[in-house]
Design an enzyme around this catalytic site. Structure first.
Site, short mmCIF file in Angstrom:
data_model
loop_
_atom_site.label_atom_id
_atom_site.label_comp_id
_atom_site.label_asym_id
_atom_site.label_seq_id
_atom_site.Cartn_x
_atom_site.Cartn_y
_atom_site.Cartn_z
NE ARG A 1 35.82 16.79 20.54
CZ ARG A 1 35.34 15.72 21.17
NH1 ARG A 1 34.07 15.42 21.07
NH2 ARG A 1 36.12 14.97 21.91
N GLY B 1 46.52 20.02 15.07
CA GLY B 1 47.69 19.43 15.73
C GLY B 1 48.78 18.98 14.77
CG ASP C 1 43.16 10.82 23.98
OD1 ASP C 1 43.23 9.64 23.62
OD2 ASP C 1 42.20 11.30 24.62
CB CYS D 1 39.04 5.27 23.01
SG CYS D 1 38.36 6.58 22.05
N1 SAM Z 1 42.02 13.93 25.25
C1 SAM Z 1 40.62 14.21 25.25
C2 SAM Z 1 40.07 13.95 26.62
O1 SAM Z 1 40.64 13.20 27.38
O2 SAM Z 1 39.02 14.53 26.94
C3 SAM Z 1 39.87 13.43 24.19
C4 SAM Z 1 40.40 13.68 22.82
S1 SAM Z 1 39.38 13.03 21.55
C5 SAM Z 1 39.76 11.36 21.60
C6 SAM Z 1 40.17 13.56 20.11
C7 SAM Z 1 40.11 15.05 19.90
O3 SAM Z 1 40.94 15.35 18.77
C8 SAM Z 1 38.75 15.62 19.57
O4 SAM Z 1 38.39 16.55 20.54
C9 SAM Z 1 38.93 16.31 18.22
O5 SAM Z 1 38.27 17.55 18.13
C10 SAM Z 1 40.42 16.51 18.18
N2 SAM Z 1 41.02 16.59 16.83
C11 SAM Z 1 40.63 16.01 15.68
N3 SAM Z 1 41.47 16.32 14.70
C12 SAM Z 1 42.43 17.11 15.24
C13 SAM Z 1 43.58 17.75 14.72
N4 SAM Z 1 43.92 17.64 13.43
N5 SAM Z 1 44.33 18.51 15.55
C14 SAM Z 1 43.99 18.63 16.86
N6 SAM Z 1 42.90 18.06 17.39
C15 SAM Z 1 42.14 17.30 16.60
#
Ligand code: SAM
Length: 512
Positions: free
Chosen positions: A333, A365, A380, A435
């Site tokens: 991603r 994160g 987010d 979301c």
């Molecule tokens: N902010 C982005 C945008 O506007 O395009 C969308 C973010 S999406 C809702 C959530 C993201 O969190 C995903 O891309 C996923 O890969 C990431 N994610 C999931 N677990 C995570 C973690 N533990 N640490 C960091 N990122 C994480």
């Protein structure tokens, strides 16, 4: 020969009967199969949960969620911005900044008294829903109805510390941790199902205690998902104050169609003379997350869950941050962030300029560290992505094999927000967004993270109420009111006339 003919004849009759039964039935079998898929499961779950919490307001949100969503055009400052804006204006679109300044004056009659009443209603509805789920969980654990505790508590995320409490005070005998409850449960062996029987994990979840007690360790009760929300101690500073520093960023250009507008489709983005695309289509609700960051010139900002990069691109289009760190735990991603930036930021690949200002990192994160401190952090988080969940089966979080992941979402979100609160400098701001319409993933997580950040790291942050600045968006999108109004943030609710979102946005300013 006669025997063979008879076999064929019988087979024909049988096939005919089966076919006849199939075609006689009002619902085609393929349709029946499809209706039990993840998106139907998601819709049933939301009907039950959101129907209980939002009451009659859920019907219109539901209808909008199932329809095609709207988007806005984020104009690319590195393309031909003026030309693009003129081009879209000729097709009926308006500049969001102008619409907001026109609306600003109409929204000074906000009455907090009335809202307090409705907030309490939402709490009550959600409490009832959680207690219904808990009763269902208890009934599964105690199928024979003996030694039933009043309430289950969850020890595995160490939130409720019930075991500890019980040791300190043996009088508290009616409060059980989940593990204690399972220890004492009368097991109904008829409900034991072993995974080797080839059942889907969905079926296994319906035979909960057995899987846990048999050591298969593959069960989480549905009410676990809400355990953050149901804990409402105020043993931490809970400060809510109006946001007074909000300003629409001077260089951020967003074109949108007004609510109920006859037009709502933009033409395809095009390459500009500079080689980059002229605009980026994104959900209007996503812009609110970036507006809530209240970015200032020269800031060091972090987008903790950045991929695919829509909000990060909008943050860069404000031309304000000096440095933007775009982090995402997923490598595939986060590669999309690079692709989007190459398509939208001039000389992103070649020049060193961007590489100094925009850093892409791939760290979980929850454990991301930094020794300088950020001025602003956007979190987010991954969530139940409600619109996607009711419209697409692919990659759906309601898929049976993702139950555990889904039920643990609020814990993951809380850990991400807690870390963001530690990463931001005192005086800086964290914007938490999802979301989803779920109060458990929205207000519930904000509250749990504030409580744990204070308890574990002595971090204090105040919630900034964005009601007033966001009321200027009323001709563009629909914000939750009454039962759909959150306590600690703003909720963009899907609406047929303004089909954006859902999105929840909460702004927290660190004060200690
Ligand atoms: N902010 C982005 C945008 O506007 O395009 C969308 C973010 S999406 C809702 C959530 C993201 O969190 C995903 O891309 C996923 O890969 C990431 N994610 C999931 N677990 C995570 C973690 N533990 N640490 C960091 N990122 C994480």
């Amino acid at each position: 020969m006669n025997q063979i003919q008879n076999i064929f004849k019988n087979a024909q009759i049988n096939t005919y009967c089966v076919l006849q039964a199939r075609f006689k039935s009002k619902t085609h079998w393929a349709q029946l199969r499809k209706k039990t898929g993840p998106k139907y499961k998601a819709l049933n779950h939301f009907d039950d949960f959101y129907g209980s919490v939002f009451g009659s307001k859920w019907d219109s949100m539901r209808e909008a969620l199932l329809r095609k969503s709207k988007y806005v055009a984020l104009i690319n400052n590195y393309g031909d911005p003026e030309e693009t804006m003129d081009y879209l204006a000729q097709r009926g679109a308006h500049c969001l900044k102008n619409l907001m300044s026109i609306q600003k004056n109409f929204h000074d009659q906000y009455t907090p008294q009335k809202e307090t009443e409705t907030k309490n209603n939402q709490d009550k509805n959600l409490d009832n829903y959680i207690s219904k789920l808990q009763n269902e969980d208890i009934a599964k654990i105690y199928p024979q109805g003996e030694n039933i505790p009043e309430k289950l508590e969850f020890s595995n995320n160490k939130i409720l510390h019930a075991e500890q409490k019980q040791m300190e005070n043996p009088e508290i005998s009616k409060s059980y941790t989940l593990d204690q409850a399972l220890e004492q449960a009368q097991i109904d062996d008829s409900r034991i199902i072993h995974p080797s029987m080839g059942l889907s994990s969905e079926a296994l979840y319906q035979y909960v205690p057995a899987t846990k007690i048999k050591g298969l360790d593959d069960w989480v009760p549905e009410s676990f998902h809400y355990s953050f929300y149901s804990k409402r101690d105020t043993d931490f500073p809970l400060i809510i104050e109006p946001e007074t520093e909000f300003e629409f960023p001077e260089h951020l250009k967003v074109m949108t169609y007004e609510m109920n507008s006859e037009y709502d489709k933009f033409p395809e983005p095009k390459r500009c003379k500079t080689g980059v695309f002229n605009y980026y289509p994104l959900d209007g609700a996503s812009v609110l997350g970036v507006l809530a960051m209240c970015l200032r010139g020269g800031e060091r900002a972090l987008d903790l869950c950045a991929a695919p990069g829509g909000k990060a691109l909008a943050a860069l289009q404000t031309l304000l941050p000096d440095v933007l760190v775009c982090n995402d735990a997923s490598v595939s991603r986060s590669n999309r962030i690079t692709r989007i930036f190459s398509d939208y930021l001039m000389d992103y690949e070649v020049g060193n300029k961007w590489q100094e200002r925009v850093l892409i990192t791939r760290v979980d994160g929850r454990i991301f560290t930094d020794d300088q401190g950020f001025d602003t952090v956007l979190v987010d988080v991954p969530c139940t992505t409600d619109r996607h969940s009711v419209t697409e089966d692919e990659n759906n979080i309601f898929r049976p094999d993702r139950v555990k992941e889904r039920l643990r979402i609020p814990e993951m979100q809380t850990q991400l927000l807690m870390n963001a609160l530690r990463l931001v400098r005192v005086g800086g701001a964290v914007v938490y967004s999802t979301c989803s319409l779920s109060p458990a993933q929205n207000d519930g997580v904000v509250r749990a993270a504030l409580q744990r950040a204070f308890g574990e790291h002595s971090v204090v942050a105040s919630i900034r109420d964005l009601t007033k600045p966001f009321s200027a968006l009323s001709s563009t999108l629909r914000l939750g009111t009454g039962q759909a109004r959150p306590k600690y943030g703003q909720l963009v609710v899907p609406d047929i006339a303004a089909n954006f979102g859902p999105a929840y946005i909460s702004r927290l300013v660190r004060i200690k």
